[in-house]
Structures are given as structure tokens and as C-alpha cells.
Motif scaffolding. Structure first.
Motif, PDB file in Angstrom:
ATOM      1  N   ARG A 174      -1.116   9.462  -4.536  1.00 26.27           N
ATOM      2  CA  ARG A 174      -0.606  10.542  -5.173  1.00 26.27           C
ATOM      3  C   ARG A 174       0.668  11.392  -4.284  1.00 26.27           C
ATOM      4  O   ARG A 174       0.332  11.292  -3.073  1.00 26.27           O
ATOM      5  CB  ARG A 174      -1.536  11.708  -5.349  1.00 26.27           C
ATOM      6  CG  ARG A 174      -1.139  12.760  -6.355  1.00 26.27           C
ATOM      7  CD  ARG A 174      -2.162  13.946  -6.570  1.00 26.27           C
ATOM      8  NE  ARG A 174      -1.850  14.857  -7.475  1.00 26.27           N
ATOM      9  CZ  ARG A 174      -1.823  14.815  -8.777  1.00 26.27           C
ATOM     10  NH1 ARG A 174      -2.265  13.925  -9.225  1.00 26.27           N
ATOM     11  NH2 ARG A 174      -1.389  15.840  -9.511  1.00 26.27           N
ATOM     12  N   VAL A 175       1.725  11.484  -4.817  1.00 31.69           N
ATOM     13  CA  VAL A 175       2.972  12.043  -4.155  1.00 31.69           C
ATOM     14  C   VAL A 175       3.374  13.207  -4.686  1.00 31.69           C
ATOM     15  O   VAL A 175       3.449  13.347  -6.159  1.00 31.69           O
ATOM     16  CB  VAL A 175       3.868  11.033  -4.241  1.00 31.69           C
ATOM     17  CG1 VAL A 175       5.338  11.706  -3.617  1.00 31.69           C
ATOM     18  CG2 VAL A 175       3.698   9.806  -3.447  1.00 31.69           C
TER      19      VAL A 175
ATOM     20  N   SER B 272       0.299   5.967  -0.706  1.00 32.35           N
ATOM     21  CA  SER B 272      -0.640   7.143  -1.218  1.00 32.35           C
ATOM     22  C   SER B 272      -0.676   7.081  -2.719  1.00 32.35           C
ATOM     23  O   SER B 272       0.479   6.890  -3.480  1.00 32.35           O
ATOM     24  CB  SER B 272       0.030   8.504  -0.698  1.00 32.35           C
ATOM     25  OG  SER B 272      -0.743   9.486  -1.094  1.00 32.35           O
TER      26      SER B 272
ATOM     27  N   ILE C  12       0.926   4.712  -8.475  1.00 27.12           N
ATOM     28  CA  ILE C  12       1.130   6.309  -7.723  1.00 27.12           C
ATOM     29  C   ILE C  12       1.458   6.960  -8.861  1.00 27.12           C
ATOM     30  O   ILE C  12       2.102   7.016  -9.595  1.00 27.12           O
ATOM     31  CB  ILE C  12       2.298   5.888  -6.961  1.00 27.12           C
ATOM     32  CG1 ILE C  12       2.436   4.704  -5.853  1.00 27.12           C
ATOM     33  CG2 ILE C  12       2.691   7.062  -5.943  1.00 27.12           C
ATOM     34  CD1 ILE C  12       3.539   4.345  -5.206  1.00 27.12           C
TER      35      ILE C  12
ATOM     36  N   SER D 135       0.822  -1.182  -0.119  1.00 27.61           N
ATOM     37  CA  SER D 135      -0.060   0.002   0.051  1.00 27.61           C
ATOM     38  C   SER D 135       0.804   1.366   0.050  1.00 27.61           C
ATOM     39  O   SER D 135       2.043   1.352   0.469  1.00 27.61           O
ATOM     40  CB  SER D 135      -1.029   0.041   1.097  1.00 27.61           C
ATOM     41  OG  SER D 135      -0.186  -0.136   2.370  1.00 27.61           O
TER      42      SER D 135
END
Length: 651
Positions: free
Chosen positions: A523-524, A521, A609, A519
Motif C-alpha cells: 500500500r502506497v 509495499s 500495490i 517486492s
């Protein structure tokens, strides 16, 4: 001139034409329904000795029809011609050859009057009878010969003297041979698989069997003169239960309840005399199905799994196909197992220990206790007498006992001319006669082809699991688990689905994908080209895993992320890894993160991502620096101006 047809002749002609045309159907007298009787033999025994030796037949006669019968009598019947050839015996057994011989009616003991000639034997009525005759009267004079013996039930439908045979039955009769023949009764100790992984079982079925069927069979195996054949998989499972175990309960497990039962059973088993025992292939795999589906790995895994039960290694190996069904190519297919014998029921009639194809030794099994004959005749007498006949033709008898009912039949059917002989002693002899031919039935029972495809899939799943969990205790039992998957006991047994689901839930690709999760995020945002962000690995398995995170960029020239080092994640734990993207310019790039084993095999599902890089932070620092330079320069200029003014004032 036209002649007139007489009236009577015209009527005859008209009737004939009508019948021929199908207009009229001649009415025929209804056929009378005669009495319908049924006869069953309930016992056959021999009394006396020498010339006075007599055969006593008992049975019942029942009126199963709608009409009464009169003058009903059960009459002794026999065929004086002995059956000496296996082929003849086989034709009589299947009903292709039905010699009925003649009645024996000379003495009162030869027949039994159920009703008088004017007395009705009404529908639903039943009566017992007993008839007997000496061996001399029957013509059964040859020692060790097989004959046909039975009764005919005669009577009339109308109390007249027109006696007819209303029903009849027959069985084999065997004269005692001059020398005793071996009787080897083999108690089979086996059960359908229940173990899913070390110390974990799918259910409590085995515990119930250890206190029920297997408890009874173990007691029978301990009797003097009995032999036993054990599945190494059973001992593996009982030993695992004996030191404590759990049972799958929904998504978790609960403590097992059969530890003490397993300890007691195992202790009793280990007390059995080794010289009366033998072992089967591990988990009794469906060898015929594996042969037909060209899966030799089934045999390899079974042999490998047997090595994990060293306490049975010194026992002879008897391959027992399902139902004893083996084909012409089965012995060659089994050659790698190096078995002492193959127990079969498809080798026709002949010596109990015979030569087989590909240099094999065949152990001919006696027909099951449920098999009757001759022809369609079936009952307790026919079943027992058939086994006696098989013993005469085979020079002995090898009975397989897998249920308490088989044991009861074995105890009831042991004449003095059959001598209890251990399996080890029987195998110590040389196979007799010419090489036997194995013949398959038209549709032999095997596991479906899908099970062997599943075998290949699970083999690949185990290979992947071993890389994911390098020190796995579960993977060490791979051979045993794969052998259990193709156990012949699963043939026609739907219970296999729950066990299979439990196993694939441990090592199957879909299960791994659900339990080992990556897992991050979605969007970074990178404010500089050297920012970090975390990804988390969650291990839902019962064993620690070793993985690394690999990244694949849609535009590696703009943004790339180096792979993480390998990490170890404990069972039921999560671990976070910080990764540092490498960006060469601003923009948005999609990156796929995925888990891999140390050797690079993918694990589970990847995650996408979106990585966005902007240099606004760097420009801010430039502004600050420039502003600082301007401030310093302005301050220096102001200082010079102040000093200049001071000098001017001094002048």
C-alpha cells in the motif's frame, strides 16, 4: 408281457448312466513320473588337424527330478545338413525349425557312460561328461558351413533295456572357412549424463565410473586390434571435471573429488589411435523415441552439441540407437546427421556392412553375449557358437563391447579364422548384397512421450532464460543439456529424475519464478501527485539478469505508473528502483507490478500495490499561503494606522 432285466446287465447299465451323468468318475491308474534330467554344455573345442580334426564337447548332467535314472549315457548327436540360408538360420535360432538329426554311436568316444544299467543316478546327482567325434564321422565336411551339434542323454526308469532320450541339448557348430573373415570388436565409451551446467555436476557417478567400468573399458580399447566408439558428451564432461568442478549438495554445491581421476583418464583416452576410433551422436539420444514422437529437434540439438567437442570432429560418425533397434523409417529420419553408418541389431541376417533404406549404410551388430540359441538353448557354448554362425552368414562380425563381461566373452571367442579388423577399415569397404530391411520389435524400448514434451518445454525455458541472462554461460550449453535430457541411457532408469530436477531447477519457469522476485509495499499513500516509492528486484540465480519493471493500473485514467528502465541485477543481489506514479485525481487504485525481459517476456510472479492519492497536503499549503497574505496585509494596515496617528500628533 414285461420281461425282467438280468441283474448283472442292470448293474452295467446303471454304472454307465452314472458315469455319463457325472455322478461317478472312473478311477484310472496314476501315470508314473519318469526321471527328469538336465544337460548343459560347458565347452566346445577342436583338436587335431586335417582328417583327424575332432570336435570335443564337455558338459554336465544333473538329475533335477524326484525319481532315479539307470544306465545314464551322454551320446554325441549331429545334423549333417548345413544351414546355408539366413532365413533357415533365423527359424532354427527362434525354435520354429528344430531338426535333430541322428546319434553317433559307433565308437566309444562318441558316448560317455555316467552310470551302469543297474546303477541309480539319484535325484540331485550331477556328473560331467566328454564326448568327441572327427569332422568326417560327424559329416561336417563343408568349409565355412554351419551345422547343428549336441548330445542326447539316454537312460531308463526301471533298470530295464527300455532306453529312452531323457534330455538333450544342441548348439551351432561352424567349420572354419577357407578365407579369414573380419572381426571388429568395438569398445563403447559412454556414460549416463551427470553434468548439469558448466563446472557443476548432479553427483559423483561419473567419477566412480572413470575409476571403475570406464577405466577397464579404456584399457581394453587400447589393446592391439581393438576399435572404439566414444560419446562426445562423455569427453565434454570428463574435460569439464579435469579442470575442477562442483557437485550439487542440497541447495548449494560442494567441491568435486574426481578431478585427478578425470585428468588421468582423459590423458589416456587422447593417446588412443584415431584410426581405430569413431564417435556417436552427442549424448546418445533416443533417436527411435524422437522419431516416434515426431521431434526432429532432438537430432538437430545433438548435431549442434557435437560441434562443441572439436577434438572428435575428424572421427567417423556411427549412430547407435538404444540396443541397435531401428525401424524402417529411422535411416530417413537420421539423414540430416550425415552418419557414416547406423549400428543396428534389427536388420536380420546378412553382410556385416549392408545397404540400408534411404541410402544409409548399416553396420550389423553381433548378438549380445547374453543371447543364446538355437531355440531355447542358452549357455556359454551356445552364445559363442551363435556369434561364429553370425560371422559366417555376415561375412564377418562386429561386436559391441560395453561392459567388462562383454570384453571377457570377446577375448574367449576369437578363432583363428576371424581376423581383427579396425572399424575404420571395415567402414572403408562397400556394403554388400541387396538393401537390408529393418524390422521393429513389437514393443521397442523408448523414453516415454512425456520426456519429449518436457524437451519442448525446456527448449522454451531456455529461450526465456537467454533473454533474462543475455550473456549466460548456462544458455550456451543449451544444445548439450537438451541432448542429455533425451539420452537413451535414461530408458528405464529412474536416476534421470534427479538430473532432470537439477536442470529444471536452473532454467525452468517455476525455478525462475522462485529465484527472481519483485517486492514492494502493498500500500502506497501519495500526499501529492509527484511522490515516489521504491520497488526491489532480487536475483537468486547464479548469473546476472537484465530486467525492467512494468506496471498495469486497474484505472489508468486516474493513476498510472511508467515502466522502469532496464536494470542489471548481479547474482545473489538485490536492486531497488524508485518509481513515480502519475495521478490525475484523488482515490485508491490497484496497480500490478511485474518483471519483464528487455524484449517484454514476463518473468516470475507479479505483485499487487494499492496506490492511494489525496490532495490534503496541497490544501495545507494553500492555507499557509493565504494566512501569509492575510498576515502581510494586516501588518501593512497596522503600519499605515501607526503613521497616520503620528502625523495627527505632529499637527
Amino acid at each position: 408281457m414285461i420281461r425282467t432285466v438280468p441283474a448283472k446287465l442292470a448293474l452295467v447299465l446303471a454304472w454307465t448312466i452314472a458315469v455319463a451323468a457325472g455322478w461317478l468318475v472312473p478311477v484310472l491308474p496314476a501315470r508314473a513320473v519318469g526321471p527328469e534330467l538336465k544337460v548343459e554344455l560347458t565347452s566346445l573345442r577342436t583338436t587335431g588337424s586335417g582328417k583327424k580334426t575332432a570336435v570335443v564337447l564337455r558338459g554336465t548332467v544333473t538329475n533335477v527330478g524326484a525319481q532315479p535314472a539307470f544306465g545314464v549315457r551322454a551320446v554325441l548327436w549331429r545334423n549333417r545338413e548345413p544351414i546355408v540360408e539366413p532365413a533357415t538360420f533365423g527359424s532354427v535360432l527362434t525354435g520354429q525349425n528344430e531338426p535333430w538329426g541322428t546319434r553317433l554311436y559307433s565308437r566309444p568316444e562318441h558316448y560317455f557312460a555316467i552310470t551302469e544299467s543297474d546303477q541309480a543316478f539319484d535325484p540331485g546327482a550331477s556328473a560331467e561328461f566328454t564326448v568327441r567325434g572327427t569332422l568326417a564321422e560327424l559329416g561336417f565336411t563343408g568349409a565355412g558351413q554351419i551345422y547343428l551339434l549336441g548330445v542326447q542323454v539316454r537312460g531308463t526308469a526301471d533298470a530295464s533295456s527300455n532306453y529312452q532320450v531323457l534330455t538333450q541339448t544342441r548348439t551351432f557348430y561352424v567349420n572354419a572357412p577357407e578365407k579369414k573373415l573380419p572381426l571388429t570388436s568395438i569398445v563403447l565409451l559412454s556414460a549416463d549424463p551427470s553434468k548439469v551446467r558448466p563446472d557443476v555436476f548432479a553427483d559423483e557417478r561419473l567419477s566412480a565410473e572413470l575409476s571403475g567400468r570406464l577405466d577397464t573399458l579404456l584399457g581394453i580399447a587400447a589393446r592391439p586390434g581393438m576399435s572404439w566408439l566414444v560419446d562426445p558428451a562423455l569427453i565434454d564432461e570428463v574435460a569439464d571435471m579435469a579442470d575442477g568442478y562442483s557437485v550439487i549438495d542440497g541447495t548449494g554445491t560442494k567441491p568435486g573429488t574426481g578431478q585427478q581421476v578425470a585428468q588421468t583418464w582423459l590423458q589416456r583416452f587422447r593417446a588412443l589411435p584415431d584410426d581405430r576410433g569413431a564417435r556417436t551422436l552427442f549424448a546418445g539420444p533416443d533417436v527411435l523415441g524422437a522419431e516416434q514422437n515426431k521431434t526432429p529437434q532432438v537430432l538437430e540439438r545433438s548435431v549442434e552439441a557435437a560441434a562443441t567437442v572439436p577434438e572428435l570432429a575428424g572421427l567417423p560418425l556411427i549412430v547407435l540407437p538404444q540396443g541397435g533397434v531401428a525401424g524402417p523409417g529411422t535411416p530417413a529420419w537420421l539423414r540430416a546427421a550425415d552418419a557414416d553408418a547406423i549400428a543396428v541389431s534389427t536388420a536380420g541376417r546378412g553382410p556385416v556392412l549392408a545397404k540400408g533404406p534411404a541410402g544409409s549404410t548399416l553396420l550389423r551388430l553381433a548378438p549380445a553375449a547374453t543371447a543364446g540359441g538355437p531355440g531355447t538353448e542358452d549357455g556359454p557354448v551356445q552364445r559363442v557358437q551363435r556369434q561364429y554362425a553370425e560371422a559366417i552368414l555376415g561375412g564377418g562380425l562386429a561386436r559391441l563391447i560395453s561392459t567388462p563381461e562383454d570384453a571377457d566373452a570377446d577375448a574367449d571367442a576369437a578363432p583363428r579364422w576371424l581376423s581383427r579388423t579396425s572399424l575404420r577399415s571395415l567402414l572403408g569397404g562397400d556394403p554388400d548384397g541387396a538393401a537390408a530391411t529393418l524390422t521393429l520389435p513389437v514393443k521397442p524400448a523408448t523414453l516415454p512421450a512425456s520426456r519429449f514434451r518436457q524437451f519442448a518445454t525446456l527448449t522454451a525455458d531456455f529461450a526465456r532464460y537467454r533473454e533474462l541472462v543475455p550473456n549466460s554461460a548456462l544458455a550456451q550449453s543449451e544444445a548439450a543439456t537438451l541432448s542429455r535430457l533425451v539420452c537413451s541411457g535414461w530408458i528405464g532408469d529412474r536416476a534421470a529424475s534427479s538430473w532432470t530436477a537439477a536442470v529444471t531447477g536452473l532454467v525452468g519457469g517455476a525455478a525462475i519464478a522462485d529465484k527472481v522476485v519483485l517486492s514492494a509495499s502493498p500500500r502506497v499513500l501519495m500526499s501529492s501527485r509527484s511522490n515516489e516509492f521504491p520497488v526491489t528486484v532480487t536475483n537468486g540465480l547464479t548469473e546476472p539478469i537484465v530486467v525492467r519493471v512494468e506496471f498495469t493500473s486497474d484505472n489508468p485514467q486516474r493513476i498510472g505508473i511508467p515502466d522502469s528502465p532496464t536494470i542489471t541485477v548481479g547474482p545473489g543481489q538485490s536492486q531497488t528502483v524508485n518509481v513515480r506514479p502519475e495521478a490525475t485525481s484523488n482515490g485508491l487504485v490497484n496497480v500490478t507490478a511485474s518483471l519483464h525481459t528487455a524484449s517484454g517476456k514476463p518473468v516470475g510472479h507479479g505483485t499487487r500495490i494499492a496506490v492511494e492519492v489525496t490532495d490534503l497536503g496541497v490544501i495545507g499549503w494553500i492555507i499557509v499561503i493565504v494566512s501569509g497574505v492575510v498576515l502581510v496585509a494586516a501588518t501593512a494596515l497596522r503600519i499605515r494606522q501607526v503613521r497616520r496617528k503620528q502625523r495627527e500628533e505632529e499637527l
